[in-house]
Design an enzyme around this catalytic site. Sequence first.
Site, short mmCIF file in Angstrom:
data_model
loop_
_atom_site.label_atom_id
_atom_site.label_comp_id
_atom_site.label_asym_id
_atom_site.label_seq_id
_atom_site.Cartn_x
_atom_site.Cartn_y
_atom_site.Cartn_z
N GLU A 29 -18.87 -22.38 12.60
CA GLU A 29 -18.33 -23.99 12.38
C GLU A 29 -17.06 -24.28 13.07
O GLU A 29 -16.21 -23.50 13.52
CB GLU A 29 -17.73 -23.93 10.94
CG GLU A 29 -18.90 -23.78 9.95
CD GLU A 29 -18.32 -23.70 8.59
OE1 GLU A 29 -18.83 -23.68 7.59
OE2 GLU A 29 -17.03 -24.46 8.30
N CYS A 44 -10.66 -27.86 15.00
CA CYS A 44 -10.31 -26.42 14.07
C CYS A 44 -11.55 -25.77 14.62
O CYS A 44 -12.41 -25.86 14.15
CB CYS A 44 -10.22 -26.88 12.66
SG CYS A 44 -10.34 -25.31 11.62
N CYS A 54 -15.97 -12.97 8.46
CA CYS A 54 -14.62 -12.32 8.63
C CYS A 54 -14.50 -11.05 7.84
O CYS A 54 -15.28 -11.04 6.85
CB CYS A 54 -13.53 -13.40 7.91
SG CYS A 54 -11.72 -13.06 8.15
N CYS A 110 -10.87 -12.25 2.00
CA CYS A 110 -9.92 -13.20 0.99
C CYS A 110 -10.86 -13.69 -0.14
O CYS A 110 -12.11 -14.20 0.29
CB CYS A 110 -9.20 -14.30 1.98
SG CYS A 110 -8.07 -13.61 3.06
N CYS A 120 -11.94 -17.44 -0.04
CA CYS A 120 -12.62 -18.23 1.32
C CYS A 120 -13.93 -17.82 1.52
O CYS A 120 -14.28 -16.94 1.25
CB CYS A 120 -11.64 -17.36 2.34
SG CYS A 120 -12.49 -17.55 4.03
N CYS A 166 -12.74 -23.70 5.21
CA CYS A 166 -13.21 -22.50 6.21
C CYS A 166 -14.46 -22.07 5.75
O CYS A 166 -14.71 -21.48 4.66
CB CYS A 166 -12.13 -21.54 6.22
SG CYS A 166 -12.24 -20.11 6.91
N1 SAH Z 1 -7.95 -16.00 9.28
C1 SAH Z 1 -7.04 -16.95 9.39
C2 SAH Z 1 -7.58 -18.23 9.86
C3 SAH Z 1 -8.78 -18.60 9.28
S1 SAH Z 1 -8.55 -19.31 7.59
C4 SAH Z 1 -6.14 -17.09 8.25
O1 SAH Z 1 -6.52 -16.62 7.04
O2 SAH Z 1 -5.01 -17.62 8.40
C5 SAH Z 1 -7.35 -20.99 7.82
C6 SAH Z 1 -6.84 -21.30 6.57
O3 SAH Z 1 -7.71 -21.68 5.31
C7 SAH Z 1 -6.00 -19.97 5.73
O4 SAH Z 1 -4.60 -20.21 5.66
C8 SAH Z 1 -6.69 -19.62 4.65
O5 SAH Z 1 -6.00 -19.22 3.63
C9 SAH Z 1 -7.05 -21.19 4.28
N2 SAH Z 1 -8.43 -21.22 3.29
C10 SAH Z 1 -9.65 -20.45 3.38
N3 SAH Z 1 -10.33 -20.72 2.21
C11 SAH Z 1 -9.68 -21.65 1.58
C12 SAH Z 1 -10.05 -22.59 0.51
N4 SAH Z 1 -11.21 -22.40 -0.13
N5 SAH Z 1 -9.05 -23.50 0.14
C13 SAH Z 1 -7.98 -23.62 0.80
N6 SAH Z 1 -7.50 -22.90 1.87
C14 SAH Z 1 -8.55 -22.03 2.12
FE1 SF4 Z 2 -10.78 -14.27 6.98
FE2 SF4 Z 2 -11.02 -16.59 5.27
FE3 SF4 Z 2 -9.06 -14.63 4.90
FE4 SF4 Z 2 -8.70 -16.19 7.03
S1 SF4 Z 2 -8.87 -16.91 4.90
S2 SF4 Z 2 -8.62 -13.94 6.73
S3 SF4 Z 2 -11.11 -16.56 7.47
S4 SF4 Z 2 -11.38 -14.26 4.75
#
Ligand code: SAH
Ligand code: SF4
Length: 363
Positions: free
Chosen positions: A105, A118, A125, A129, A132, A350
Amino acid sequence: MGGADVMTPMDPRLYGVTYSGLEKLLESQGVKAVHARALWSALYQDLVPPAELKGREDFPQPLKQWCRAQEGLMDPVLSVQAAVSSTDGLTRKVLLSLADGQTIETVLMGYPGRHTACVSTQAGCAMGCVFCATGQMGFARHLDTAEIVGQIVHDQVMLRRENGEKLRNVVLMGMGEPLHNYEAVMAALEIVTDTRGLNLGPSRITVSTVGHVPGILRMAEEKRPYHLAVSLHGATQEDRARLIPAARAWPLEELIGACHTYSRETGRGVFVEWTLIAGKNDSPEQAGKLAACLAGLKSHVNLIPLNPTNGFAGAATGLVAAGAFQRVLADAGIPSTVRQRRGIDVAAGCGQLKAEWVGLRST
Ligand code: SAH
Ligand code: SF4
């Protein structure tokens, strides 16, 4: 979490070649290095798709011949599979398909004159997390440099077509962990900031990381001119590890140490990303712990109420609780902003458009 075990993607494509790399490539094939300038100007200023360079009539003869003789190098890196705009028109989300069928995306957000792309750095990934959508999908592969640059060019083309505007900011906050794919990401940023090409300002680029300590230290050592955002979400090792499995590899203490090193070496502060999840990490007590963690570090905290995903039962923190969290930080002298994730109706979190798309296809 090394990269050596991971499948490497496609053959080199033009968007993946730096300016000096292109000069060398031309010279190695008997064309003067000076022709790199015309090629880059067509690619990044006129935004001509690589495949169309083969028929470019205004190139000098040796460059024209060289372009015609290329195989693979000029192949497209991505194509649009789906695109949606938010109802307020300020967020566009595009699902792109790569040459091997992977999908990623890219999101374009913004007001006139202040557009932000973005961008994704991996298909999926590996960090897992729990909240996410990308983490819930697992890891497919790294993107190569061309696929990262290609997204930024795609966004710039969209903007130019619509209102002739220039992209201002780039955030590596799409799918994937940028510092897990360090080489490809840094080469892509070198290409898009090159003044002979897209000429984006390095200080308008933000690399967001889950807290990949070796990557942060390398950015500091190499004095990379980009902003750093660190996704913290928890202010103790246990709290973090519950939300971010990868945090077990890089203890909080080491991570904060790496942030200090980055700040000292580059002279820049650090953005801290904190996804606010109701009842999980949004109490004033946790705000206090965060403030203690950040003591002495030049930082700005971005508080992002959770964007709901199918694979995680948590809910977003309301604005009143977010305000209380902010006040604790403010009392400790730490600036913060509550960022409403714009375009929730286009699944702007994301990895979410891809999650929905895959879900739709399988129903
Ligand atoms: N992997 C990197 C960059 C991609 S994620 C990272 O984790 O920083 C970009 C941001 O989106 C991160 O701060 C992540 O914690 C946040 N993010 C991911 N899923 C989310 C969600 N469901 N709601 C809010 N923020 C989210
Ligand atoms: Fe990966 Fe999503 Fe965690 Fe960023 S927030 S490190 S994209 S799993």
